[in-house]
Design a protein around this motif. Sequence first.
Motif, PDB file in Angstrom:
ATOM      1  N   PHE A   1       1.191  -1.234  -0.036  1.00  0.00           N
ATOM      2  CA  PHE A   1      -0.012   0.101  -0.204  1.00  0.00           C
ATOM      3  C   PHE A   1       0.316   1.304  -0.164  1.00  0.00           C
ATOM      4  O   PHE A   1       2.004   0.977   1.063  1.00  0.00           O
ATOM      5  CB  PHE A   1      -0.807  -0.120   1.586  1.00  0.00           C
ATOM      6  CG  PHE A   1      -1.848   1.030   1.145  1.00  0.00           C
ATOM      7  CD1 PHE A   1      -1.781   2.325   2.044  1.00  0.00           C
ATOM      8  CD2 PHE A   1      -3.331   1.009   0.402  1.00  0.00           C
ATOM      9  CE1 PHE A   1      -1.985   3.246   2.723  1.00  0.00           C
ATOM     10  CE2 PHE A   1      -4.205   1.841   1.170  1.00  0.00           C
ATOM     11  CZ  PHE A   1      -3.902   3.591   1.771  1.00  0.00           C
ATOM     12  N   ILE A   2       0.373   2.557  -0.756  1.00  0.00           N
ATOM     13  CA  ILE A   2       1.385   3.474  -0.925  1.00  0.00           C
ATOM     14  C   ILE A   2       0.432   5.104  -0.716  1.00  0.00           C
ATOM     15  O   ILE A   2      -0.928   4.750  -1.692  1.00  0.00           O
ATOM     16  CB  ILE A   2       1.818   4.259  -2.141  1.00  0.00           C
ATOM     17  CG1 ILE A   2       3.055   4.380  -1.355  1.00  0.00           C
ATOM     18  CG2 ILE A   2       0.991   3.605  -3.245  1.00  0.00           C
ATOM     19  CD1 ILE A   2       3.838   4.491  -2.063  1.00  0.00           C
ATOM     20  N   GLU A   3       0.650   5.695   0.856  1.00  0.00           N
ATOM     21  CA  GLU A   3      -0.222   6.882  -0.010  1.00  0.00           C
ATOM     22  C   GLU A   3       0.666   8.143   0.984  1.00  0.00           C
ATOM     23  O   GLU A   3       1.430   7.610   1.194  1.00  0.00           O
ATOM     24  CB  GLU A   3      -1.811   6.933   0.647  1.00  0.00           C
ATOM     25  CG  GLU A   3      -1.374   5.694   2.715  1.00  0.00           C
ATOM     26  CD  GLU A   3      -1.515   7.357   3.367  1.00  0.00           C
ATOM     27  OE1 GLU A   3      -1.737   9.062   3.117  1.00  0.00           O
ATOM     28  OE2 GLU A   3      -0.628   7.487   4.529  1.00  0.00           O
ATOM     29  N   PRO A   4       0.664   9.070   0.279  1.00  0.00           N
ATOM     30  CA  PRO A   4       1.499  10.680   0.696  1.00  0.00           C
ATOM     31  C   PRO A   4       2.110  10.862   1.581  1.00  0.00           C
ATOM     32  O   PRO A   4       3.008  10.922   2.222  1.00  0.00           O
ATOM     33  CB  PRO A   4       0.694  11.165  -0.173  1.00  0.00           C
ATOM     34  CG  PRO A   4      -0.124  11.037  -1.261  1.00  0.00           C
ATOM     35  CD  PRO A   4      -0.745   9.387  -0.394  1.00  0.00           C
ATOM     36  N   ALA A   5       0.815  11.233   3.215  1.00  0.00           N
ATOM     37  CA  ALA A   5       0.638  11.633   3.987  1.00  0.00           C
ATOM     38  C   ALA A   5       2.088  10.863   5.233  1.00  0.00           C
ATOM     39  O   ALA A   5       2.594  11.411   5.586  1.00  0.00           O
ATOM     40  CB  ALA A   5      -0.501  11.467   4.410  1.00  0.00           C
ATOM     41  N   SER A   6       1.872   9.038   4.885  1.00  0.00           N
ATOM     42  CA  SER A   6       2.989   8.671   5.678  1.00  0.00           C
ATOM     43  C   SER A   6       4.201   7.940   5.034  1.00  0.00           C
ATOM     44  O   SER A   6       5.228   8.693   5.548  1.00  0.00           O
ATOM     45  CB  SER A   6       2.138   7.319   5.901  1.00  0.00           C
ATOM     46  OG  SER A   6       2.178   6.968   4.403  1.00  0.00           O
ATOM     47  N   THR A   7       3.876   8.042   3.913  1.00  0.00           N
ATOM     48  CA  THR A   7       5.847   7.874   3.106  1.00  0.00           C
ATOM     49  C   THR A   7       6.005   9.322   2.788  1.00  0.00           C
ATOM     50  O   THR A   7       7.358   9.239   3.322  1.00  0.00           O
ATOM     51  CB  THR A   7       4.654   8.263   1.553  1.00  0.00           C
ATOM     52  OG1 THR A   7       4.366   7.304   1.425  1.00  0.00           O
ATOM     53  CG2 THR A   7       5.810   7.541   0.577  1.00  0.00           C
ATOM     54  N   PHE A   8       5.508  10.708   2.829  1.00  0.00           N
ATOM     55  CA  PHE A   8       6.278  12.348   3.188  1.00  0.00           C
ATOM     56  C   PHE A   8       6.273  12.583   4.665  1.00  0.00           C
ATOM     57  O   PHE A   8       6.512  13.513   5.083  1.00  0.00           O
ATOM     58  CB  PHE A   8       5.519  12.564   2.208  1.00  0.00           C
ATOM     59  CG  PHE A   8       5.230  12.207   0.928  1.00  0.00           C
ATOM     60  CD1 PHE A   8       5.058  12.458  -0.068  1.00  0.00           C
ATOM     61  CD2 PHE A   8       7.931  13.004   0.060  1.00  0.00           C
ATOM     62  CE1 PHE A   8       5.094  11.983  -1.317  1.00  0.00           C
ATOM     63  CE2 PHE A   8       7.566  12.451  -1.220  1.00  0.00           C
ATOM     64  CZ  PHE A   8       6.017  11.966  -1.924  1.00  0.00           C
ATOM     65  N   ASN A   9       6.081  11.590   5.859  1.00  0.00           N
ATOM     66  CA  ASN A   9       6.278  11.988   6.434  1.00  0.00           C
ATOM     67  C   ASN A   9       7.504  12.186   7.594  1.00  0.00           C
ATOM     68  O   ASN A   9       8.611  11.718   7.064  1.00  0.00           O
ATOM     69  CB  ASN A   9       5.583  10.985   7.932  1.00  0.00           C
ATOM     70  CG  ASN A   9       5.509  11.004   8.830  1.00  0.00           C
ATOM     71  OD1 ASN A   9       6.285  12.284   9.643  1.00  0.00           O
ATOM     72  ND2 ASN A   9       4.453  10.853   9.405  1.00  0.00           N
ATOM     73  N   LEU A  10       7.647  13.623   8.368  1.00  0.00           N
ATOM     74  CA  LEU A  10       8.858  14.312   8.955  1.00  0.00           C
ATOM     75  C   LEU A  10       9.537  13.600   9.596  1.00  0.00           C
ATOM     76  O   LEU A  10      10.751  13.456   9.614  1.00  0.00           O
ATOM     77  CB  LEU A  10       8.684  15.583   9.331  1.00  0.00           C
ATOM     78  CG  LEU A  10       9.328  17.386   8.477  1.00  0.00           C
ATOM     79  CD1 LEU A  10       8.664  17.073   7.121  1.00  0.00           C
ATOM     80  CD2 LEU A  10       8.807  18.091   9.682  1.00  0.00           C
ATOM     81  N   SER A  11       9.093  12.407  10.056  1.00  0.00           N
ATOM     82  CA  SER A  11       9.502  11.489  10.963  1.00  0.00           C
ATOM     83  C   SER A  11      10.857  10.401  10.507  1.00  0.00           C
ATOM     84  O   SER A  11      11.594  10.114  10.562  1.00  0.00           O
ATOM     85  CB  SER A  11       8.714   9.908  12.125  1.00  0.00           C
ATOM     86  OG  SER A  11       8.478   9.592  10.703  1.00  0.00           O
ATOM     87  N   TYR A  12      10.854  10.485   9.038  1.00  0.00           N
ATOM     88  CA  TYR A  12      11.649   9.983   7.968  1.00  0.00           C
ATOM     89  C   TYR A  12      13.333  10.939   8.204  1.00  0.00           C
ATOM     90  O   TYR A  12      13.918  10.226   8.624  1.00  0.00           O
ATOM     91  CB  TYR A  12      11.450   9.800   6.970  1.00  0.00           C
ATOM     92  CG  TYR A  12      10.621   8.665   6.328  1.00  0.00           C
ATOM     93  CD1 TYR A  12      10.057   8.911   5.898  1.00  0.00           C
ATOM     94  CD2 TYR A  12      10.946   7.125   6.633  1.00  0.00           C
ATOM     95  CE1 TYR A  12       8.699   7.487   6.078  1.00  0.00           C
ATOM     96  CE2 TYR A  12      10.439   6.179   6.692  1.00  0.00           C
ATOM     97  CZ  TYR A  12       9.136   6.329   5.925  1.00  0.00           C
ATOM     98  OH  TYR A  12       8.566   5.604   5.998  1.00  0.00           O
ATOM     99  N   THR A  13      12.931  12.486   8.751  1.00  0.00           N
ATOM    100  CA  THR A  13      13.895  13.120   8.802  1.00  0.00           C
ATOM    101  C   THR A  13      14.062  13.288  10.156  1.00  0.00           C
ATOM    102  O   THR A  13      15.607  12.976  10.331  1.00  0.00           O
ATOM    103  CB  THR A  13      13.325  14.772   8.472  1.00  0.00           C
ATOM    104  OG1 THR A  13      12.140  14.875   7.948  1.00  0.00           O
ATOM    105  CG2 THR A  13      14.562  15.636   9.207  1.00  0.00           C
ATOM    106  N   ILE A  14      13.548  13.100  11.159  1.00  0.00           N
ATOM    107  CA  ILE A  14      14.188  13.075  13.001  1.00  0.00           C
ATOM    108  C   ILE A  14      15.199  11.412  12.719  1.00  0.00           C
ATOM    109  O   ILE A  14      16.024  11.819  13.428  1.00  0.00           O
ATOM    110  CB  ILE A  14      13.444  13.158  13.714  1.00  0.00           C
ATOM    111  CG1 ILE A  14      14.070  13.840  14.801  1.00  0.00           C
ATOM    112  CG2 ILE A  14      12.760  12.068  13.970  1.00  0.00           C
ATOM    113  CD1 ILE A  14      13.158  14.513  15.567  1.00  0.00           C
ATOM    114  N   GLY A  15      15.205  10.585  11.874  1.00  0.00           N
ATOM    115  CA  GLY A  15      15.362   9.127  11.590  1.00  0.00           C
ATOM    116  C   GLY A  15      16.476   9.216  11.186  1.00  0.00           C
ATOM    117  O   GLY A  15      17.423   9.144  12.116  1.00  0.00           O
TER     118      GLY A  15
END
Lengths: 412, 290, 311
Positions: free
Chosen positions: C226-240
């Motif tokens: 599954f893919i959808e924009p909100a979780s894919t572009f989530n800022l939590s990847y930045t902090i990780g």
Amino acid sequence: MRPIRLIAAAFAAIAMLASGLAAAQQPIKVGMSMPQTGSLGAGGKAALLALQMWVEDVNAKGGLLGRKVEFIVYDDQTNPALTPGIYTKLLDVDKVDLLIAPYGTVPTAPIMPLVKQRDLLLMGNFSFQVNRTVKHDKWFNNAPWSDAASWSDGFIGAGQKLGAKTIAFLAADQEFAQNLANGARELAKKAGLQTVYDQNYPPATVDFSSMIRAVRAAKPDIVFVMSYPNDSVAIVRAVNEIGVGDSVKLFGGGMVGLQFTPIMESLGSSLNGIVNYNTYVPGLKYPGVEEFLQRYAKKAVEAKVDPLGFYLPPFNYAIGQMLEQAITATKSLDHKVLADYIHKNEMKTIVGPIRYGPDGEWASPRVVQAQFRGIVDKNTEQFRQPGKQVILHPEQFKTGEVVAPFEKVRGK
Amino acid sequence: MFSFELLLEAILFGVLLGCFYAAVSIGLSVSFGLLDVPHVAHPAIMVFGSYCTYLLGLYGLDPIVAGIVLMPVFFLLGVGVYRFYYESFEKRGTEAGVRGLAFFFGIAFIIEVGLILVFGVDQRMAQAPYIGTSLSIAGYRIPYRLLVAFGVALVLTAALTIYFSKTFLGRAIKAVAQDEPALRLMGANPVRIKQWAFGIATGVSALAGAMLIIVGPVEPSLDRLYIGRTFCVVVLAGLGSMTGTLAAGLILGIAESIVLTLFGASWAPAVAFGLLLIVLGIRPQGLFGR
Amino acid sequence: MKYWIGAAVILLAAVGLALSGINEYFFFAGYVVLTFVVLATAWNILGGYAGYVNFGTPAFFGLGAYSAAVLFKALGAPLLLQIVAGAVMGGLLGFGVGLLTLRLRGIFFAIATVAVIFIMETLMVNWRYVGGATGLQLLRPPVPEPFDSYTRMLFVVMALMAVVAVSVARYVQVSWIGRGLRAIRDSEEAAECSGVPTLRLKLFACVVSGALMGAAGAPMPMYLSFIEPASTFNLSYTIGALGGAIIGGMSHWLGPIVGAILLGSLQQIVTVTVSGEVNVLVVGVLLVLFVVAAPEGILGLFRKRTLARRK
């Protein structure tokens, strides 16, 4: 037979019996994620209470197949990104025997490929057309709709009775609203209505004033809205704030959230005139539902959730009843056996008898379209009275005719 | 669906909204524009201010009043934050580098997640007699909440512009931004002045937060969208220009409103960020920059 | 040489685990941890070596994910092609963003990277082919031998990608490119004056960083089905990514590995036992603590202790 062999055989028999008994004492695990926060949270909490009531009722009667039922539930926050991880955990870590889908189309859509690829039974929970592309044969939805027609016929029909010629669509860009919008557009065309406005908005939109202004400028007769609770509230407030124009005869149709008691209470008189869908309103006589609602109301007050419990709880209790009926009749937990049973037999529940079509949706839909009338502010109990939501559709339950134009009914 | 009337209405709403954007960006104009602090946590502090306003509202306090009451509290918070930032980073000469940015980014996240843990992910709204009603004028209906935010924003911007040009401390702050060694030679303590300025910037954020929750419902992750809006305004204005902030805010507000009306809500979030990229690409010093 | 032996051992271990009978959930969680190793390593090439903070990890990651999804939906493309496409698109985006903003000061680059996230997300939200804000359901292709499940295969793929990413980072670090980047980090003006081709080096780092992040994103749609924009572009990847590199240590290629494994495992444990939000809180607090008190990261602390012991 030599004594030692007899003793060995006896030991073996006892060991097998013991392990069989031990396995039988293992509870049957039913797992799901339920949106308890986020947009669908208010409804999710009420639905959860109904399911917990079913688990208690079943365990009080001795459980299923002699085993207690254990209920494992997580909060998915109405966030579709969380459900694949939660259901993977339910299957691989918690090792549940049975799955129930989360309440709502949006959290359910992402797990459909997962259950299809693992070939598991999934009891649907108020999703709309979420099985359309995946076409899983072990999916059974508890909601009284099937396709877009089952939903919009009543709404569009009411509009046509008022002589409507033009229609505007306002739909959230998410699985539920888009499924409904796609179907409704077709039906509007077939009914000969001209589309004068058609807008999708991102689910996180909070300010609808510019869209309502645009709708007003387009001067539609019917405004068909497909929204989730947060947006439904924002749209109703925006309409209340700046008005949608005198041309509008009919407003509403597919607004989720206007069935949750906390939202109905907080919007109060802003609801007047809106024609919206529902699954149960006071006055509908399904066998056992009123007794359930009385028991539910007591527990709801303690748990501080939706005290009326009209929209979701009876249908969630029905999920439990369907599982109970299938398991008891087939004496099995095998997903294929259960799925075959549910496909072939009529399920008896407190929301009436249910028969399933091959796509896992109801063969005979029973969506209600009702108009809010005479609602006052800050009063929860008023919604128990039948006249507050006048049933316009289906014919056999009708209690009144639709009143228009929309702004006039609101007294604005 | 396009009509002249609709466009006019869009511009009107754009002006109201734009002034609001200017007001919420003023704090950043001071902390980043004048003081060069990489303050990506500014919108998060503002959202924190919104929640504080909401809490005070539960006790019956009107949002604007709550915002004003919170200003001195946030002022002290700002002084504290700057002091910590100065001691940890600026003193050692590694300010706008990786560490400073990472520090404020971490603070922003901590605030956002802290709000989720305390309040949950659900939206919160403020209650007031001017929220939910609108003014009927010449066939248009203008929501009072936008008018109130507009009014407060104008007053705030005017007050700060006067402060920075007429008062001694205000001019000292501008001086420290322009030429710190010269100020030191004249006997003033630049660190104390910068502390004071950062405190003002944070105090203003409290009122900005109150306006935020008047204009619409807030939820903890709202700060992410406002990073775009505030930095767009500050960069477009040109670092350090107060009147530029108002002009830039208006430009952003009108641009967003027009895009919203003509192209729909799905494109609106990208307007601020897109404008920001364009400005950075074509004219990084902004309209009125130094 | 020691390095390559170590890398081979790790890869063999990954394959061995995948073929063993361990609980499926281990691979579901392990995939995420390995993703963060790649992201943190990629981030560090630009952030740690050159000193340019990229907040926009989700943009590159998401672009990689959506490129893979589009190729899969349109052509049924195999996983390898999806990953290559993700890398290419990530690299191109890195080049574009770099060209636009690397001439400006560090903070402007950082803010521009945030802008890119939201613009990418808005573009995907408005593109009906990938499902818009609703998202897209994807059915995985059948699993190739000898793996039991698709998730196990993805685990091994991601382990391979981690080894590749770390090898690239190691090469950049020890080569003349790394020296040039360090010169830029310490004083860009001085580097310019000494004749270091600063813009070209920065662009190179940006492209490589972006390409690795894009590649890391490519298997995501298959992982979730599954893919959808909100979780894919989530800022939590930045902090990780940022957190992993800073907490682990920015000056050496080992740092991001240590940081990412620590944060990734922490995330899996805390999210499952407590909540996702508490996990982000912990990461945020750790980030601030390390940035203020231990800027050299865990590696730096380790080095100080061994140096002190030697004395």
